[in-house]
Design an enzyme around this catalytic site. Structure first.
Site, short mmCIF file in Angstrom:
data_model
loop_
_atom_site.label_atom_id
_atom_site.label_comp_id
_atom_site.label_asym_id
_atom_site.label_seq_id
_atom_site.Cartn_x
_atom_site.Cartn_y
_atom_site.Cartn_z
N ASP A 74 -14.16 -7.31 -35.49
CA ASP A 74 -15.05 -7.33 -36.65
C ASP A 74 -15.16 -8.75 -37.22
O ASP A 74 -16.24 -9.20 -37.61
CB ASP A 74 -14.55 -6.36 -37.71
CG ASP A 74 -14.37 -4.95 -37.16
OD1 ASP A 74 -15.31 -4.45 -36.55
OD2 ASP A 74 -13.28 -4.38 -37.35
N HIS B 119 -11.12 -0.17 -40.37
CA HIS B 119 -12.02 -0.39 -39.23
C HIS B 119 -12.99 0.78 -39.18
O HIS B 119 -12.89 1.68 -38.36
CB HIS B 119 -11.21 -0.50 -37.94
CG HIS B 119 -12.06 -0.69 -36.72
ND1 HIS B 119 -12.81 -1.82 -36.50
CD2 HIS B 119 -12.27 0.11 -35.64
CE1 HIS B 119 -13.45 -1.71 -35.36
NE2 HIS B 119 -13.14 -0.54 -34.82
#
Length: 439
Positions: free
Chosen positions: A251, A279
């Site tokens: 990410d 996440h």
């Protein structure tokens, strides 16, 4: 090395050792992987070596000492016939490091394992032993992976062991990369996925607690990775909680990519990027503290609407966009992010910069709820440990976004209470915010 032929059956012990190995006889052959629940072997199934036992010769050094050491054990698809005396062992390299990888027959591991074996992760002078964990269903594929690693002739790769029992595979490991997890199937509720995968990571946590190095570093990749890391940690009370990580580096890499594209610079000009939280689609890519060429990102990219909306959404949904284009979730970029996450812990963080990783929140300086695994900014001196960064700034926008991800992780924690030893589970999840790639 003489290569064996074998009929389709699972053998009870499997250990594949590189022909470049500097391991002694004891360390190679006493660390064989055994299965607690092997499949029954047909009465006519045998392992054949292309060199018979009476043809094997002792190494020259052993013959000179009149104490022949004959090697005739066969493991899986290989029969090892060589030995190395102490004088032949390489002196210039570091002590062997043991790294376990679960889900080792999967697509992510298929990219990752060769990076580990090549020295790209731990360094060009660091010999490595890979301990690969699979399942009965994936075992033949696991053998194929091990064969490819052997055939690649990596001089740093001293041993490849494969198995389906975490209590065997995790024995003595210093790093555990937990990639394997059940994918989210059609119609599966998020609570059900938390429970199914949580059981996997509870068992693996118990195994690490029982047999791994007391200072093992654990990186959880299998989703939902934050809560899976918490479950694993709670089931390993003898391992410091600080040693558990949930992967949010992909990410971070995606956020750096988007900022670089918008600013019209190369990605190495982007620094101090944090992914806060879970996440999932509640994750918070932080542009407030990010820098581009050493200047605050908001001073370079003055389009606040883009930062708060398009940038954030692109990072949160990048996995789903990739699936639409390619028909499958990311594998190679995930493997790269695992490499980046490990290297951030084993090499010193550049001065003034930091990296993102999901870690235990107890004692954090940001006011985030304690006793969850939350992605936060960290620095490392390169010794495998880390410290949380304190010189970050917050505004109302960032605080509100972080709170949403915090609430989600607290709800997930209640949903797996039966797996963390904290009582009965109660699931009241605030919407379905799991990433598209997990479906």
């Amino acid at each position: 090395m003489a290569v064996s032929k074998f009929t389709p059956a699972y053998t009870e012990a499997h250990s594949l050792s590189s022909q470049f190995s500097s391991l002694t006889e004891t360390s190679v052959f006493n660390n064989r992987i055994r299965f607690s629940h092997p499949l029954p072997r047909p009465h006519n199934a045998r392992v054949f070596c292309s060199v018979s036992q009476n043809e094997l010769q002792a190494p020259v050094a052993a013959q000179q000492n009149d104490t022949p050491k004959i090697k005739h054990e066969c493991f899986g698809v290989f029969c090892v016939t060589y030995d190395l005396v102490a004088e032949e062992e390489t002196k210039s390299w570091k002590k062997l490091i043991n790294v376990a990888v679960s889900g080792a027959a999967g697509m992510i591991s298929n990219h990752l394992l060769f990076k580990l074996a090549s020295g790209e992760v731990f360094g060009p002078d660091q010999p490595i032993a890979l301990k690969l964990l699979g399942s009965e269903r994936s075992f033949e594929a696991l053998e194929g992976v091990a064969m490819e690693l052997e055939d690649s002739l990596y001089p740093l790769l001293r041993e490849v062991s494969i198995g389906i029992d975490p209590y065997d595979v995790f024995k003595g490991v210093e790093w555990a990369l937990l990639i394997g997890a059940k994918p989210r199937g059609p119609g599966m509720e998020r609570a059900a996925l938390l429970d199914v995968n949580g059981q996997i990571f509870a068992e693996q946590g118990k195994a690490l607690n029982a047999v791994a190095s007391r200072n093992v570093k654990v990186l959880v990749v299998g989703n939902p990775c934050n809560t899976n890391a918490l479950i694993c940690m709670k089931n390993a009370p003898n391992i410091p909680p600080k040693n558990f990580h949930a992967l949010t580096r992909l990410d971070e890499n995606r956020a750096k990519c988007q900022l670089a594209l918008k600013a019209g610079v190369f990605y190495d000009k982007v620094s101090n990027v944090t992914i806060w939280g879970n996440h999932s689609t509640t994750q918070v890519p932080d542009f407030l503290n990010a820098k581009i060429g050493g200047v605050p990102a908001k001073e370079v990219i003055k389009d606040n609407h883009w930062l708060e909306n398009e940038f954030t959404q692109k990072v949160q949904t990048r996995g789903g966009a990739l699936i639409k284009k390619w028909g499958r979730s990311s594998a190679a970029s995930t493997a790269v992010s695992i490499v980046d996450a490990i290297r951030s812990l084993v090499t010193p963080t550049p001065k003034g910069d930091w990296f993102s990783t999901g870690v235990y929140t107890t004692g954090n300086p940001y006011g985030i709820a304690e006793d969850i695994v939350f992605s936060m900014p960290c620095r490392s001196e390169g010794n495998g440990d880390y410290e949380l960064v304190e010189d970050v700034i917050f505004d109302d926008y960032l605080r509100a976004r972080i709170k949403k991800s915090e609430d989600e992780l607290l709800a997930e924690k209640k949903c797996v209470a039966h797996l963390t030893g904290e009582g009965n589970a109660y699931c009241d999840l605030p919407g379905d915010t799991m990433l598209p790639g997990e479906m």
